[in-house]
Design a protein around this motif. Structure first.
Motif, PDB file in Angstrom:
ATOM      1  N   SER A  33      88.222 -37.942 -15.071  1.00  0.00           N
ATOM      2  CA  SER A  33      87.955 -39.257 -15.646  1.00  0.00           C
ATOM      3  C   SER A  33      88.558 -40.387 -14.820  1.00  0.00           C
ATOM      4  N   THR A  34      89.621 -40.101 -14.077  1.00  0.00           N
ATOM      5  CA  THR A  34      90.245 -41.151 -13.262  1.00  0.00           C
ATOM      6  C   THR A  34      89.448 -41.460 -11.999  1.00  0.00           C
ATOM      7  N   SER A  35      88.413 -40.666 -11.707  1.00  0.00           N
ATOM      8  CA  SER A  35      87.599 -40.911 -10.523  1.00  0.00           C
ATOM      9  C   SER A  35      86.698 -42.135 -10.685  1.00  0.00           C
ATOM     10  N   PHE A  36      86.493 -42.577 -11.925  1.00  0.00           N
ATOM     11  CA  PHE A  36      85.518 -43.626 -12.201  1.00  0.00           C
ATOM     12  C   PHE A  36      86.197 -44.899 -12.688  1.00  0.00           C
ATOM     13  N   GLY A  74      73.266 -42.196  -9.765  1.00  0.00           N
ATOM     14  CA  GLY A  74      74.202 -41.103  -9.491  1.00  0.00           C
ATOM     15  C   GLY A  74      75.556 -41.270 -10.157  1.00  0.00           C
ATOM     16  N   ASN A  75      76.087 -42.493 -10.160  1.00  0.00           N
ATOM     17  CA  ASN A  75      77.396 -42.703 -10.796  1.00  0.00           C
ATOM     18  C   ASN A  75      77.325 -42.485 -12.296  1.00  0.00           C
ATOM     19  N   LEU A  76      76.204 -42.916 -12.897  1.00  0.00           N
ATOM     20  CA  LEU A  76      76.024 -42.681 -14.334  1.00  0.00           C
ATOM     21  C   LEU A  76      75.942 -41.199 -14.629  1.00  0.00           C
ATOM     22  N   ILE A  77      75.155 -40.462 -13.836  1.00  0.00           N
ATOM     23  CA  ILE A  77      75.034 -39.023 -14.026  1.00  0.00           C
ATOM     24  C   ILE A  77      76.391 -38.344 -13.917  1.00  0.00           C
ATOM     25  N   LEU A  78      77.125 -38.657 -12.849  1.00  0.00           N
ATOM     26  CA  LEU A  78      78.403 -37.980 -12.622  1.00  0.00           C
ATOM     27  C   LEU A  78      79.452 -38.384 -13.650  1.00  0.00           C
ATOM     28  N   SER A  79      79.368 -39.603 -14.167  1.00  0.00           N
ATOM     29  CA  SER A  79      80.261 -40.005 -15.245  1.00  0.00           C
ATOM     30  C   SER A  79      80.014 -39.148 -16.479  1.00  0.00           C
ATOM     31  N   TYR A  80      78.743 -38.939 -16.808  1.00  0.00           N
ATOM     32  CA  TYR A  80      78.408 -38.089 -17.956  1.00  0.00           C
ATOM     33  C   TYR A  80      78.797 -36.636 -17.700  1.00  0.00           C
TER      34      TYR A  80
END
Length: 244
Positions: A33-36, A74-80
């Motif tokens: 979670s800290t990656s975003f 991609g950022n939305l996908i990886l966040s989910y």
């Protein structure tokens, strides 16, 4: 800083299409979670401010015309995906090895494989006829609960009433994304480190067939972080932006 300036050079990276990837990447080993970082009007906010909590039953669908366009989400996908794995850690005992039920819907005969973003196995990257009825049926058949659609001009929706009712009953959240990551009138932005995500994006592009070159957008001016913008929209507006 996780923001877009008013303007910046449109730097892009050209990639030759090569042999599709044969290995999967379990992103839980690379991201947490800290990656975003999430921002509204330049101010950092929590994920929960702009995105709902995630359970193992959620089903995400990302719609695109060309197979490479979904990289803009991609950022939305990886966040989910990361939130999905965080949920498993909180609710499961011991180790786990499984993938979320997330899908891409691509109106092309040359679909990209999104396995490096943990949309896997590859049957979850679905090639669909560029027809609204067929697209919404495919979305319904996979019980999608969160839908992301590209920022294209809206067109009147032409689907059967029962098809529309099924989608409206089940889909809880819809988001607009831009294939180049830069969305007009965005609600919020998501950013993450350029690595390893850039490598995953490149491998996704390389999974396309053919011998022509494609370009990956710069996704922001920051050398260290990928920035992509999004806007939450109604299901009616989302279904008017299907690539048909």
């Amino acid at each position: 800083m996780c923001e877009w300036p008013n303007s910046f050079p449109s730097a892009q990276r050209n990639l030759s299409r090569r042999t599709p990837c044969t290995e999967t990447m379990h992103t839980t080993e690379e991201l947490d979670s800290t990656s975003f970082e999430y921002r509204v009007d330049g101010n950092e906010i929590s994920r929960e401010t702009v995105l709902p909590s995630v359970s193992s039953d959620d089903r995400i669908g990302v719609v695109m015309g060309r197979g490479d366009e979904g990289i803009g989400a991609g950022n939305l996908i990886l966040s989910y995906v990361t939130a999905f794995y965080d949920h498993l850690r909180e609710t499961r005992e011991g180790d786990f090895f499984e993938y979320p039920d997330y899908y891409t819907f691509q109106t092309t005969s040359d679909p990209a494989e999104y396995r490096m973003l943990d949309i896997y196995p590859d049957h979850k990257s679905v090639s669909v006829e560029p027809d609204a009825e067929q697209l919404v049926r495919a979305i319904n058949d996979r019980a999608i609960t969160t839908l992301a659609v590209p920022d294209i001009s809206p067109v009147p929706l032409d689907v059967d009433r029962i098809t529309l009712q099924s989608a409206s009953r089940r889909i809880d959240h819809c988001y607009l994304y831009a294939p180049d990551g830069r969305l007009s009138s965005a609600d919020f932005s998501i950013c993450q480190p350029r690595q390893p995500a850039t490598d995953w994006f490149e491998t996704t592009i390389e999974s396309l067939n053919g011998d022509s070159t494609v370009s990956i957008p710069s996704f922001g001016p920051d050398d260290e972080r990928i920035v992509q913008q999004f806007r939450q929209i109604s299901i009616e507006k989302a279904l008017e932006r299907l690539p048909v």
